[in-house]
Design a protein around this motif. Structure first.
Motif, short mmCIF file in Angstrom:
data_model
loop_
_atom_site.label_atom_id
_atom_site.label_comp_id
_atom_site.label_asym_id
_atom_site.label_seq_id
_atom_site.Cartn_x
_atom_site.Cartn_y
_atom_site.Cartn_z
N VAL A 102 -37.62 -23.04 -26.86
CA VAL A 102 -37.33 -21.92 -25.97
C VAL A 102 -38.34 -21.87 -24.83
CG1 VAL A 102 -37.31 -19.40 -25.81
CG2 VAL A 102 -36.16 -20.54 -27.72
N ALA A 103 -39.62 -22.01 -25.16
CA ALA A 103 -40.66 -21.93 -24.13
C ALA A 103 -40.53 -23.05 -23.11
CB ALA A 103 -42.04 -21.95 -24.78
N ASP A 104 -40.28 -24.26 -23.58
CA ASP A 104 -40.16 -25.41 -22.65
C ASP A 104 -38.97 -25.24 -21.72
OD1 ASP A 104 -42.38 -26.53 -23.78
OD2 ASP A 104 -41.31 -28.08 -24.90
N GLN A 105 -37.83 -24.82 -22.29
CA GLN A 105 -36.64 -24.68 -21.45
C GLN A 105 -36.79 -23.50 -20.49
OE1 GLN A 105 -33.88 -26.84 -21.19
NE2 GLN A 105 -33.75 -25.56 -19.36
N LEU A 106 -37.39 -22.42 -20.95
CA LEU A 106 -37.59 -21.25 -20.09
C LEU A 106 -38.51 -21.58 -18.93
CD1 LEU A 106 -36.81 -18.27 -19.80
CD2 LEU A 106 -38.83 -17.70 -21.15
N ALA A 107 -39.47 -22.44 -19.18
CA ALA A 107 -40.39 -22.86 -18.11
C ALA A 107 -39.75 -23.83 -17.14
CB ALA A 107 -41.64 -23.48 -18.73
N THR A 108 -38.63 -24.44 -17.57
CA THR A 108 -37.97 -25.45 -16.73
C THR A 108 -36.81 -24.85 -15.94
OG1 THR A 108 -38.54 -27.16 -18.33
CG2 THR A 108 -36.78 -27.67 -16.75
N LEU A 109 -35.90 -24.19 -16.65
CA LEU A 109 -34.70 -23.62 -16.02
C LEU A 109 -34.02 -22.67 -16.98
CD1 LEU A 109 -32.42 -23.66 -13.78
CD2 LEU A 109 -31.32 -25.43 -15.18
N ASN A 110 -33.61 -21.52 -16.45
CA ASN A 110 -32.70 -20.66 -17.19
C ASN A 110 -31.78 -19.98 -16.20
OD1 ASN A 110 -31.62 -19.69 -19.59
ND2 ASN A 110 -32.69 -17.75 -19.40
N THR A 111 -30.51 -20.32 -16.25
CA THR A 111 -29.53 -19.71 -15.38
C THR A 111 -28.20 -19.65 -16.12
OG1 THR A 111 -28.55 -19.77 -13.15
CG2 THR A 111 -28.86 -21.89 -14.28
N HIS A 112 -27.19 -19.10 -15.51
CA HIS A 112 -25.93 -18.92 -16.22
C HIS A 112 -25.12 -20.22 -16.30
CE1 HIS A 112 -23.95 -18.89 -12.32
NE2 HIS A 112 -24.75 -17.90 -11.93
N SER A 113 -24.00 -20.14 -17.03
CA SER A 113 -23.25 -21.36 -17.37
C SER A 113 -22.22 -21.76 -16.32
CB SER A 113 -22.57 -21.16 -18.74
OG SER A 113 -21.70 -20.04 -18.69
N PHE B 85 -16.61 -14.07 -18.56
CA PHE B 85 -17.89 -14.62 -18.12
C PHE B 85 -18.99 -13.70 -18.61
CE2 PHE B 85 -21.45 -14.82 -15.05
CZ PHE B 85 -21.85 -16.13 -15.34
N ASN B 86 -20.09 -14.28 -19.06
CA ASN B 86 -21.22 -13.54 -19.59
C ASN B 86 -22.49 -14.16 -19.02
OD1 ASN B 86 -23.37 -12.63 -21.25
ND2 ASN B 86 -21.94 -12.17 -22.90
N THR B 87 -23.20 -13.42 -18.19
CA THR B 87 -24.37 -13.96 -17.49
C THR B 87 -25.41 -14.53 -18.44
OG1 THR B 87 -24.06 -12.36 -15.70
CG2 THR B 87 -26.23 -13.39 -15.88
N VAL C 145 -13.49 -25.87 -29.54
CA VAL C 145 -13.86 -25.27 -28.25
C VAL C 145 -14.78 -24.08 -28.52
CG1 VAL C 145 -13.05 -24.19 -26.12
CG2 VAL C 145 -11.67 -25.97 -27.22
N LEU C 146 -15.96 -24.10 -27.91
CA LEU C 146 -16.97 -23.08 -28.11
C LEU C 146 -17.04 -22.14 -26.91
CD1 LEU C 146 -19.57 -21.84 -29.44
CD2 LEU C 146 -20.86 -23.66 -28.27
N THR C 147 -17.04 -20.84 -27.19
CA THR C 147 -17.35 -19.82 -26.19
C THR C 147 -18.65 -19.17 -26.63
OG1 THR C 147 -15.01 -19.38 -25.73
CG2 THR C 147 -16.60 -17.68 -25.08
N MET C 148 -19.70 -19.30 -25.83
CA MET C 148 -20.99 -18.73 -26.19
C MET C 148 -21.10 -17.30 -25.69
SD MET C 148 -23.61 -21.97 -25.76
CE MET C 148 -24.97 -21.18 -26.63
#
Length: 421
Positions: free
Chosen positions: A63-74, A294-296, A98-101
């Motif tokens: 979580v920390a590595d990805q948050l430091a790199t990029l976090n945006t919507h799908s 859509f879910n941000t 088929v996945l809906t997150m």
């Protein structure tokens, strides 16, 4: 603690519940342990949110590595989101690909029910009469805790839930057909009222109903009734999913249910808010055609990183096998306890419980059960209670629970019960 309790009540408002007569101020967690503000350790035998353990370093790092790199919507392309979807759906069969997150189990179940509407063109929905599927306006229509303002809507029916000690139809052998008959009656009522029948939603472990012992194939008569009526089956895997029951990765596999839609939630991200709905492509197509979605904050790179790390840990640490082995050991220990109010000990994997009744009968003993929960907390073991009568100890710890943890729990419960009539 008194000052914090008063401040909490003032700023969060009335009826903001806490566990236990004396609320615990938790400040840290690791594995199966929680620590309060005074430094006391508690064995966590209740929380399934930290599925692979409180503060698991691999999940925290992901979580920390990805948050430091990029976090945006799908709405942007991202490899991590797609790769996770491929990996998760690969663990499901029957065309569930088929996945809906989403962010929560409540959202997942809300969307699953609306998928049922879109796929069938009908509005009638069925759940059990002792269940819980979340907090949205739609799913709250199923909750047994309280009646929604204005009463329950006419297009929802709640059928009698199966039970270990008080089986539908009068016997364990008759219960599967009796449950199916209840669903059939509800379908007939919905059709007669002009709503038609869209979907049946249930937790395949019947967790909130008290997780009765049910044989493989129990749902076959019900599934036949649903299919004949043109409806869908929704399996709510928020509690039994991700290896919790030990012998199977999903609760619906354990009971032999073939769902059209699978929902999942809390354990999926080990505390990071990620949940999901998996179904077939044509059902998603109908849902997005009729509702759009859509879910941000759902399906973000960070959500996918957390969820992927959870799967990594389950696989690398053999946590499904651990649930099976430790759960068997825990059940054996609990079944060795002797008390006149113990009516049944049951469960699967790391989801087990003890049902208490009044001595010599089947009348639930909720006050006794509540007191046992409080006394366990006083001795440093956290658990809760569940079931229609609130008389079943709910033991559902993180999946890293060990044999030694199980033995501590059993020994502590034995001490508690010795001092209770």
């Amino acid at each position: 603690m008194t000052d914090l309790t008063a401040r909490r009540a003032r700023v969060l408002g009335p009826r903001m519940t806490t566990f236990y007569r004396e609320p615990v101020e938790i400040v840290r967690g690791e594995g199966v342990w929680l620590w309060d503000a005074g430094g006391r350790a508690y064995l966590d035998a209740y929380n399934n949110v930290p599925h692979v353990g409180h503060g698991h370093p691999r999940v925290v790092e992901a979580v920390a590595d990805q948050l430091a790199t990029l976090n945006t919507h799908s709405r942007y392309l991202h490899e991590g989101i797609v790769a996770y979807g491929e990996r998760l759906t690969g663990r499901l069969g029957e065309g569930l690909d088929v996945l809906t997150m989403v962010c929560t189990g409540s959202e997942a179940n809300d969307i699953a029910l609306r998928m049922g509407w879109a796929a069938t063109g009908k509005t009638g929905l069925i759940g059990t009469d002792a269940t819980y599927h979340g907090n949205t306006h739609l799913v709250s229509q199923f909750s047994s805790g309280r009646t929604p303002i204005g009463g329950r809507v006419d297009w929802v029916r709640r059928v009698p839930a199966p039970d270990s000690l008080r089986p539908l139809g009068g016997s364990a052998e008759a219960q599967a057909e009796a449950f199916a008959a209840g669903v059939a009656r509800a379908i007939d009522e919905l059709e007669a009222a002009g709503h038609g029948f869209a979907a049946l939603i249930l937790d395949p472990f019947f967790a909130n109903e008290g997780f009765p012992d049910l044989p493989p194939g129990f749902m076959a008569p019900t599934q036949a009734v649903v299919r004949a009526a043109g409806g869908l089956v929704i399996a709510d895997e928020v509690q039994p999913g991700f290896g919790r029951t030990g012998g199977h990765f999903w609760g619906h596999e354990r009971i032999g249910l073939v769902p059209d839609i699978v929902t999942m939630g809390k354990p999926m991200g080990n505390g990071y808010p990620v949940a999901g709905v998996v179904t077939r492509g044509e059902i998603v197509e109908a849902f997005r055609r009729d509702f759009g979605y859509f879910n941000t904050f759902a399906g973000t790179p960070v959500a996918a990183a957390a969820a992927s790390a959870v799967l990594n840990v389950i696989e690398a640490e053999g946590l499904q096998a651990n649930a099976a082995e430790v759960g068997t050991h825990l059940l054996a220990g609990l079944r060795a306890l002797d008390h006149p109010r113990i009516a049944d000990v049951r469960g699967a994997g790391l989801f087990v419980g003890v049902e208490f009744t009044e001595p010599g009968g089947l009348e639930p003993a909720p006050e006794f059960t509540a007191e046992a929960v409080e006394r366990m907390r006083e001795r440093g073991v956290l658990m809760h209670r569940i079931g229609r009568g609130g008389n079943i100890l709910k033991i559902r710890p993180p999946m890293v629970f060990s044999r030694e943890n199980a033995e501590l729990l059993v020994a502590t419960l034995g001490e508690v019960l010795e001092g209770m009539d």
